[in-house]
Design an enzyme around this catalytic site. Structure first.
Site, PDB file in Angstrom:
ATOM      1  N   HIS A  92      51.127 -42.794 -41.753  1.00 28.90           N
ATOM      2  CA  HIS A  92      50.196 -43.111 -40.660  1.00 28.90           C
ATOM      3  C   HIS A  92      48.734 -43.133 -41.114  1.00 28.90           C
ATOM      4  O   HIS A  92      47.874 -43.647 -40.413  1.00 28.90           O
ATOM      5  CB  HIS A  92      50.382 -42.124 -39.489  1.00 28.90           C
ATOM      6  CG  HIS A  92      49.828 -40.752 -39.739  1.00 28.90           C
ATOM      7  ND1 HIS A  92      50.613 -39.681 -40.099  1.00 28.90           N
ATOM      8  CD2 HIS A  92      48.559 -40.260 -39.668  1.00 28.90           C
ATOM      9  CE1 HIS A  92      49.869 -38.599 -40.231  1.00 28.90           C
ATOM     10  NE2 HIS A  92      48.609 -38.926 -39.966  1.00 28.90           N
ATOM     11  N   ASP A 109      57.473 -40.151 -42.386  1.00 29.37           N
ATOM     12  CA  ASP A 109      56.042 -40.461 -42.321  1.00 29.37           C
ATOM     13  C   ASP A 109      55.390 -40.356 -43.703  1.00 29.37           C
ATOM     14  O   ASP A 109      54.306 -39.798 -43.862  1.00 29.37           O
ATOM     15  CB  ASP A 109      55.334 -39.524 -41.327  1.00 29.37           C
ATOM     16  CG  ASP A 109      53.909 -39.963 -41.037  1.00 29.37           C
ATOM     17  OD1 ASP A 109      53.591 -41.162 -41.199  1.00 29.37           O
ATOM     18  OD2 ASP A 109      53.080 -39.098 -40.684  1.00 29.37           O
ATOM     19  N   SER A 156      46.159 -34.784 -43.147  1.00 27.96           N
ATOM     20  CA  SER A 156      47.424 -35.512 -43.269  1.00 27.96           C
ATOM     21  C   SER A 156      47.600 -36.094 -44.666  1.00 27.96           C
ATOM     22  O   SER A 156      46.699 -36.740 -45.203  1.00 27.96           O
ATOM     23  CB  SER A 156      47.473 -36.649 -42.238  1.00 27.96           C
ATOM     24  OG  SER A 156      47.497 -36.137 -40.932  1.00 27.96           O
TER      25      SER A 156
END
Length: 315
Positions: free
Chosen positions: A158, A188, A267
């Site tokens: 993402h 992810d 992230s």
């Protein structure tokens, strides 16, 4: 190499005695005085001892001094090693270790972990072309970790999904473009290949999560809100968690739950042990509110899943 002894070539001066007149008693030496009556039975007076002077320019004096010092050192060594000297006991060793621990400031385990992984962490930036003018506009900022020293980088999907171009900035400041070479949407994860790398790039060390347990200390590394690299310490607070990704809408499974502070920008960053070994890739934080700030629960994809995305399984 042994030094050749040096000797003086000057002949010794002859001893000169004062000549006595005929009939005078024999001389006893320079400026000798006649012996008084009965001197033959008198005790001989002792002359004071005169110690030779040490001359730095006289090789004989230097060698004599060296000899004396050598003897003294040998005597001291013999005394130190003499039989009956008290041997060290375990109590002596324990006392010495305790003294060192009490008087020496040791770095924390988190400092060691940060130092081990710092050189492998990269900042990941995604860009989109502006509709007007075609300029690159920053689409998102995240983190990545080098897992192969040829410039192979793991990050979250993402972070780079939907970007027209991607750039990475290495620990030494080098900035390079990168491309997506693999993806694992169910976890992810995305695999990046940097188009240029530092000469001394070092890949992070990966570690199996098989022996990972709740309570183990970990460090989360990344660029929260673009600031970093930043390091936060905590513990593993759970294993095999399930989390629904707000970006993709899919359930992420078998996640590591941790409480080291993480925020947007973390992230794709590594979750590492106190030995600086990567056990997971930070992928999400629990956000029951719209504030998008950390409330104490973060999630990471186990490194086994992440390594499989690159075709690696080092365990």
């Amino acid at each position: 190499m042994r030094k050749t002894p040096l000797y003086s070539r000057a002949p010794a001066p002859p001893r000169v005695l004062d000549e006595a007149p005929a009939g005078a008693p024999a001389a006893r030496g320079d400026n000798a005085m006649p012996a008084p009556p009965g001197a033959d039975n008198a005790p001989v007076a002792r002359r004071p001892i005169r110690w030779p002077r040490l001359s730095l320019t006289d090789p004989r004096s230097l060698w004599a001094a060296i000899g004396v010092l050598t003897v003294l050192l040998l005597v001291a060594l013999a005394l130190a090693l003499r039989p009956g000297a008290r041997a060290l006991t375990q109590e002596d060793i324990n006392a010495a270790v305790l003294h060192t621990l009490e008087n020496t400031a040791l770095p924390s385990p988190a400092v060691k972990a940060a130092a081990m992984v710092r050189g492998s962490v990269v900042r990941v930036m995604g860009y989109r072309k502006a509709k007007k003018g075609g300029e690159d506009i920053e689409h998102g900022v995240g983190t990545g970790v080098v897992i192969v020293d040829k410039g192979v980088i793991l990050t979250n999907l993402h972070v780079v999904q939907g970007a027209d171009s991607i750039k990475v900035r290495f620990a030494d400041g080098l900035e390079a473009t990168a491309s997506i070479t693999g993806a694992q949407p169910e976890n992810d994860l995305a695999v990046l290949q940097a188009h240029k790398i530092p000469d001394d790039l070092i890949a992070a060390t990966m570690r199996s999560t098989q022996d990972l347990a709740p309570g183990d200390q970990v460090v989360a590394v990344g660029f929260p809100f673009g600031i970093g690299p930043s390091f936060s310490a905590g513990i593993v607070s759970g294993l095999q968690r399930v989390f629904r990704s707000p970006e993709g809408g899919q359930d992420l499974r078998n996640l590591i739950q941790f409480d080291a502070a993480a925020n947007p920008g973390n992230s794709g960053g590594p979750l590492v042990t106190m030995d600086g070994e990567v056990v997971g890739i930070v992928t999400a934080i629990l956000n029951p509110t719209a504030a998008r700030t950390f409330i104490g629960i973060g999630f990471a994809v186990p490194i086994e899943n992440a390594a499989a995305a690159v075709g690696l399984h080092p365990f």
